[in-house]
Design a protein around this motif. Structure first.
Motif, PDB file in Angstrom:
ATOM      1  N   UNK A  29       0.792  -1.341  -0.117  1.00 40.94           N
ATOM      2  CA  UNK A  29       0.025  -0.083   0.070  1.00 40.94           C
ATOM      3  C   UNK A  29       0.868   1.233   0.031  1.00 40.94           C
ATOM      4  N   UNK A  30       2.247   1.166  -0.053  1.00 41.63           N
ATOM      5  CA  UNK A  30       3.226   2.135  -0.236  1.00 41.63           C
ATOM      6  C   UNK A  30       2.884   2.959   1.121  1.00 41.63           C
ATOM      7  N   UNK A  31       2.795   2.165   2.416  1.00 39.19           N
ATOM      8  CA  UNK A  31       2.676   2.934   3.563  1.00 39.19           C
ATOM      9  C   UNK A  31       3.865   2.818   4.630  1.00 39.19           C
ATOM     10  N   UNK A  62      -7.064 -12.952  16.007  1.00 40.00           N
ATOM     11  CA  UNK A  62      -6.781 -12.387  14.800  1.00 40.00           C
ATOM     12  C   UNK A  62      -6.691 -13.240  13.662  1.00 40.00           C
ATOM     13  N   UNK A  63      -7.300 -13.164  12.490  1.00 38.73           N
ATOM     14  CA  UNK A  63      -7.003 -13.993  11.309  1.00 38.73           C
ATOM     15  C   UNK A  63      -6.630 -13.239  10.215  1.00 38.73           C
ATOM     16  N   UNK A  64      -5.420 -13.340   9.741  1.00 37.59           N
ATOM     17  CA  UNK A  64      -5.083 -12.235   8.786  1.00 37.59           C
ATOM     18  C   UNK A  64      -3.650 -12.478   8.301  1.00 37.59           C
ATOM     19  N   UNK A  65      -3.065 -12.136   7.234  1.00 38.48           N
ATOM     20  CA  UNK A  65      -2.066 -11.928   6.684  1.00 38.48           C
ATOM     21  C   UNK A  65      -1.073 -10.963   7.297  1.00 38.48           C
ATOM     22  N   UNK A  66       0.197 -10.961   7.017  1.00 41.89           N
ATOM     23  CA  UNK A  66       0.864  -9.881   7.914  1.00 41.89           C
ATOM     24  C   UNK A  66       0.538  -8.493   7.256  1.00 41.89           C
ATOM     25  N   UNK A  67       0.560  -7.384   8.220  1.00 41.05           N
ATOM     26  CA  UNK A  67       0.038  -6.213   7.875  1.00 41.05           C
ATOM     27  C   UNK A  67       0.317  -5.168   8.860  1.00 41.05           C
ATOM     28  N   UNK A  68       0.515  -3.874   8.634  1.00 47.53           N
ATOM     29  CA  UNK A  68       0.819  -2.938  10.063  1.00 47.53           C
ATOM     30  C   UNK A  68      -0.373  -2.919  10.842  1.00 47.53           C
ATOM     31  N   UNK A  69      -1.495  -3.232  10.574  1.00 50.66           N
ATOM     32  CA  UNK A  69      -2.368  -3.357  11.516  1.00 50.66           C
ATOM     33  C   UNK A  69      -2.399  -4.464  12.503  1.00 50.66           C
TER      34      UNK A  69
END
Length: 552
Positions: A29-31, A62-69
Motif C-alpha cells: 500500500x506504499x505505507x 486475529x485471522x489475517x496475513x501480515x500487515x501494519x494493522x
C-alpha cells in the motif's frame, strides 16, 4: 539481566528513542509508519477497544496475513492487558471453529481472505447470525463467547465493525483511562496465545507472557546484532513466534525497520530485497530453496548481510548456498519451539564450521539437558538423546489443556522437546532428528534426518523426506520421498548407490518415491503424517519387496 517491562512499556520507550525513523514499511500500500506513529496508532486503537468494553484478560483473535494493522493491534491489546489469539491463515473452517471456541475469544479481527480462500465466507458459514445482527451484539449458541467482529480491510459484513471505525470510537476516551488500564499489568501477564501447527490432532494454544516475548526478542535480537541500520524483510507469518517475536519485535526493539510482505512469494521477496534495500531475510529452509532456484542474476541482493533459518532441519549444502549465492555469510541457524520461543541460536561471532553444522548454543536464560531415550538418564557428551529445555521464556501452559501441559513439562519444569540432538565439547548443539520419527528397523534405531541430509547432497535431489513404513520381516522399512532437481533424469538406483556410499547398509532407503512438492505446515515442517497417509494402503504385510518408484 531481564526486563520486567510489559511489551507496551518497552515499545513506548523504544518509540521515543527512535522517533521519526521508519518502523513499519508496507510496500503493498506504499505505507510507512514511524516509531512515533505506531505508538500513537496503538494508543488510539487501545482506546477504541476500551469503548467496546475490552478489559484485562479478554481474548482477541486475529485471522489475517501480515500487515501494519496486525502489529499495531498487538501493541494496542498489550496496553490494556488483552490477550491476542493468533490464528493460522491456513486454518480450515473446522479448525477456525475449534480455535474460536477453545480460546474463548470475545472479539475477532479478520481480513477478507486471499488466494481464493475467503475467511469471511468461512466465518459466516459458521456464524450466519453475522449477516443480520447489529454490530457488537452477536449472539450465537455455537460460539457463546464471541460478541464482536472487526474487519481489517474494506470488506463489508453487516454484523462487523471496521478497524478505522474502532479507532475513531477511541477519540472520546481520555488518556487517564488508558493509563489506568496499563497500571493493572505486569510482565508475567499473558500476552499471546499461539496455536501450534501440529501434524495430527487439534492444535494446542500456547500461552506466552509479556516477559517471555520481550526478553526472548531482546536476547535473540542481540545475538543477531540487529541495529537501526537494519531493514528486515518480514515474510514469516506473524501468527508464528519466528515471525512475531524473533523477526518483528526482535528487530523493532533494536531500532530496525520491518518491511512487511503479506506472505512469502519467491519473486516478490527477491524484488523487495532489492527495492527496499533489505539487510535481513529470515526464513524456513523451503523459502531459501525457492529463492536459490530462481534466476538470481535478475536481482540486486547486495544489501543482504544477515538472516536466520528456522522451522526445520537445514542441510549443509543449503547453508553453503545461502552464504555463497545469497551473500548471507553470517546466516544463523535458529532453533525454537512455540512453547519456549527461541531456544538456541548461532551468534555473529561463531565460526563458519559451527554456523553450518549446528543450531548454535543456548540463548541467555536457557538451560538444556540431553537424556538417553531408552533409560531417561543424562546422556554422555557427544551422545544422541532427547533435548530437554528449562527456560526463562517457557510457556505458561497450554490454554485449557492441563493434561497436555503436564505431558510437555515434567515436574522439575523441563520441556521435553521430542527432538534428538547431540552436544559437542564446546556446547554447540546438533540436531539428529525427531524422536517420534525414529525408524526402528530390525531392532536398529535410525534417524530420518541423517538419511535426509545425505540424500540432499546428491546433485539430483532438491529435497528429501524420509518416513517409516510397515514391513512384515523387520517391523519397519525406510521410504524416501524425493523432489528431484530441475532437469535431473530421476534414477532411483543411482540415488540408493549414492546413499550406500555414505550410510550403513541398514540405513539405505528400500523404497524411493518422487513427488513435485511436500505437504508442509505454515512453519515449514514437512507433514510426514500426510506422507504416511498417502502410502498407507501400499504397504501391506509381505515377506519381501523390491524398490518401488511412484510419482504422486
Amino acid at each position: 539481566m531481564f526486563s520486567t517491562m510489559t511489551l507496551s512499556e518497552i515499545m513506548d520507550e523504544t518509540c521515543l528513542r527512535y522517533g521519526d525513523r521508519e518502523a513499519l514499511v508496507f510496500p503493498k500500500r506504499q505505507e510507512t509508519f514511524t516509531f512515533l506513529q505506531i505508538m500513537e496508532e496503538s494508543k488510539a486503537l487501545a482506546k477504541g477497544l476500551l469503548t467496546l468494553g475490552v478489559k484485562k484478560g479478554d481474548h482477541l483473535a486475529i485471522l489475517a496475513l501480515n500487515s501494519p494493522e496486525w502489529v499495531i493491534l498487538e501493541l494496542a491489546a498489550a496496553r490494556i492487558g488483552a490477550v491476542l489469539v493468533c490464528i493460522n491463515t491456513a486454518s480450515t473452517k473446522s479448525e477456525l471453529s475449534y480455535v474460536l471456541k477453545q480460546s474463548e475469544s470475545s472479539l475477532l479481527f479478520l481480513m477478507e481472505g486471499f488466494k481464493g480462500v475467503s475467511f469471511l465466507d468461512n466465518l459466516t458459514q459458521l456464524i450466519p447470525e453475522l449477516l443480520s445482527c447489529e454490530r457488537g451484539k452477536l449472539r450465537s449458541e455455537e460460539f457463546p463467547d464471541l460478541r464482536t467482529v472487526v474487519t481489517l480491510d474494506d470488506s463489508k459484513l453487516k454484523g462487523a465493525y471496521n478497524i478505522r471505525e474502532l479507532k475513531s470510537f477511541g477519540a472520546a476516551v481520555g488518556s487517564t483511562l488508558l493509563t489506568e488500564a496499563g497500571k493493572k499489568l505486569t510482565a508475567e501477564d499473558p500476552l499471546n496465545i499461539f496455536y501450534t501447527s501440529g501434524t495430527t490432532g487439534n492444535p494446542k494454544g500456547v500461552v506466552l507472557s509479556h516477559f517471555a516475548n520481550v526478553n526472548n526478542a531482546l536476547v535473540s535480537g542481540e545475538r543477531m546484532e540487529y541495529d537501526e541500520d537494519d531493514r528486515i524483510l518480514l515474510c514469516l507469518p506473524l501468527f508464528h513466534v519466528i515471525g512475531f517475536v524473533l523477526s518483528t519485535f526482535a528487530g523493532l526493539l533494536y531500532g530496525a525497520s520491518i518491511v512487511i510482505a503479506e506472505r512469502f512469494e519467491t519473486k516478490k521477496a527477491l524484488s523487495l530485497i532489492e527495492e527496499e534495500s533489505c539487510t535481513v531475510f529470515n526464513g524456513v529452509p523451503s523459502m531459501f530453496q525457492f529463492m536459490l532456484n530462481s534466476d538470481l542474476d535478475e536481482y540486486n541482493l547486495s544489501s543482504l548481510s544477515k538472516g536466520f533459518i528456522a522451522g526445520a532441519c537445514c542441510s549443509n549444502e543449503l547453508m553453503y548456498r545461502i552464504m555463497g549465492d545469497l551473500g548471507i555469510e553470517t546466516i544463523a541457524n535458529l532453533y525454537g519451539q512455540t512453547e519456549a520461543i527461541g531456544i538456541t541460536q548461532i551468534a555473529s561471532f561463531d565460526d563458519r564450521i559451527h554456523r553450518i553444522h549446528s543450531i548454535g548454543r543456548p540463548l541467555p536464560g536457557v538451560e538444556i539437558k540431553v537424556i538417553d531415550i531408552a533409560t531417561g538418564e543424562e546422556a554422555a557428551l557427544g551422545e544422541k538423546g532427547e533435548l530437554l529445555v528449562k527456560s526463562a521464556y517457557i510457556m505458561k501452559g497450554y490454554y485449557r489443556n492441563q493434561e497436555a501441559t503436564d505431558s510437555a513439562l515434567d515436574t522439575e519444569g523441563w520441556l521435553h522437546t521430542g527432538d534428538l540432538v547431540s552436544v559437542n565439547e564446546e556446547g554447540f548443539i546438533h540436531i539428529e532428528g525427531r524422536i517420534k520419527d525414529i525408524i526402528i528397523r530390525g531392532g536398529e534405531n535410525i534417524s530420518p534426518a541423517e538419511i535426509e541430509n545425505v540424500l540432499k547432497h546428491h546433485d539430483g535431489v532438491f529435497d528429501a523426506a524420509v518416513i517409516a513404513v510397515p514391513d512384515e520381516l523387520l517391523g519397519e522399512e525406510i521410504c524416501a520421498f524425493i523432489i528431484p532437481t530441475k532437469g535431473y533424469l530421476f534414477n532411483a538406483e543411482e540415488i540408493r548407490e549414492f546413499a550406500a556410499k555414505h550410510l550403513a547398509k541398514f540405513k539405505v532407503p528400500k523404497y524411493i518415491k518422487t513427488v513435485k512438492e511436500f505437504p508442509v505446515t505454515s512453519s515449514g515442517k514437512v507433514k510426514k503424517a500426510v506422507l504416511r497417509e498417502q502410502v498407507k494402503n501400499e504397504f501391506m504385510p509381505v515377506s519381501h519387496r523390491e524398490t518401488v518408484i511412484m510419482k504422486l
